[in-house]
Write an enzyme that holds these catalytic residues in place. Sequence first.
Site, short mmCIF file in Angstrom:
data_model
loop_
_atom_site.label_atom_id
_atom_site.label_comp_id
_atom_site.label_asym_id
_atom_site.label_seq_id
_atom_site.Cartn_x
_atom_site.Cartn_y
_atom_site.Cartn_z
N SER A 144 -11.38 -2.05 0.02
CA SER A 144 -10.02 -1.91 0.53
C SER A 144 -9.93 -2.32 1.99
O SER A 144 -8.90 -2.86 2.44
CB SER A 144 -9.55 -0.45 0.42
N ASP B 264 0.83 -1.20 0.00
CA ASP B 264 0.00 0.00 0.00
C ASP B 264 0.87 1.26 0.00
O ASP B 264 1.91 1.28 -0.63
CB ASP B 264 -0.94 -0.03 1.22
N HIS C 64 -3.84 5.60 3.41
CA HIS C 64 -4.53 4.35 3.08
C HIS C 64 -3.84 3.15 3.73
O HIS C 64 -4.49 2.29 4.34
CB HIS C 64 -4.57 4.20 1.55
#
Length: 215
Positions: A200, A6, A47
């Site tokens: 996600s 990520d 994220h």
Amino acid sequence: VVAVVDTGIDLDHPDLIGCRVLGWRTIGTAGQQASLADPLISDIFGHGTAIAGIIAAVGNNASGITGLGWDMRVMPVQVSIALDGGALLSDVLLGARTAAEQGVKFVSVSYSGVEFPAVKATGDYLATLDASLCFAAGNLGNTLDPDLDWANVFVVGATDQNDITPPFSVRGAMVDLTAPGVGVLTCEVGGNYTFFTGTSFSTPMVAAAAALAWT
């Protein structure tokens, strides 16, 4: 250890300190740059920090949240330093391969592109290393080609608080599992916490649960 492929991780987040192993970077031109070991993979987008929190936020510390594997560790594999968190699929898949080659058994990927054959090839390669690839189904609300099925990739869709698939979650026979993906409370850059929505955030739940079962 669960790999988080990520945007990196908030190195100072109080709920993530102590649960991190040596990280890697795979950011290059069309995936041509070799993976580089990097102990300081800071997250500017947030994220990756959110994904890491779902997996391994420290438990029993009277703070914040508790990850599914509250005494697990995460390996941050940074595949993006873009302000929007976007990444090349080639860099993402290189990151997944790198983590497995370092001995990680479970790899969590929360990017789009699961329908591409390169994802299947990566899952097949990880399987030869006794590792499992968990990949987000996506948030476009479409139905994937029913003829596609990646045997060595856990494709993860989302559910809401009523255990119903929300409209945004990609669906179809290719989706293997679903997990909560609406209003998921997890870590945020800056030592904070907030709610996130999307496949996600379903994907690391599956990776962490699989890791717990394996242990």
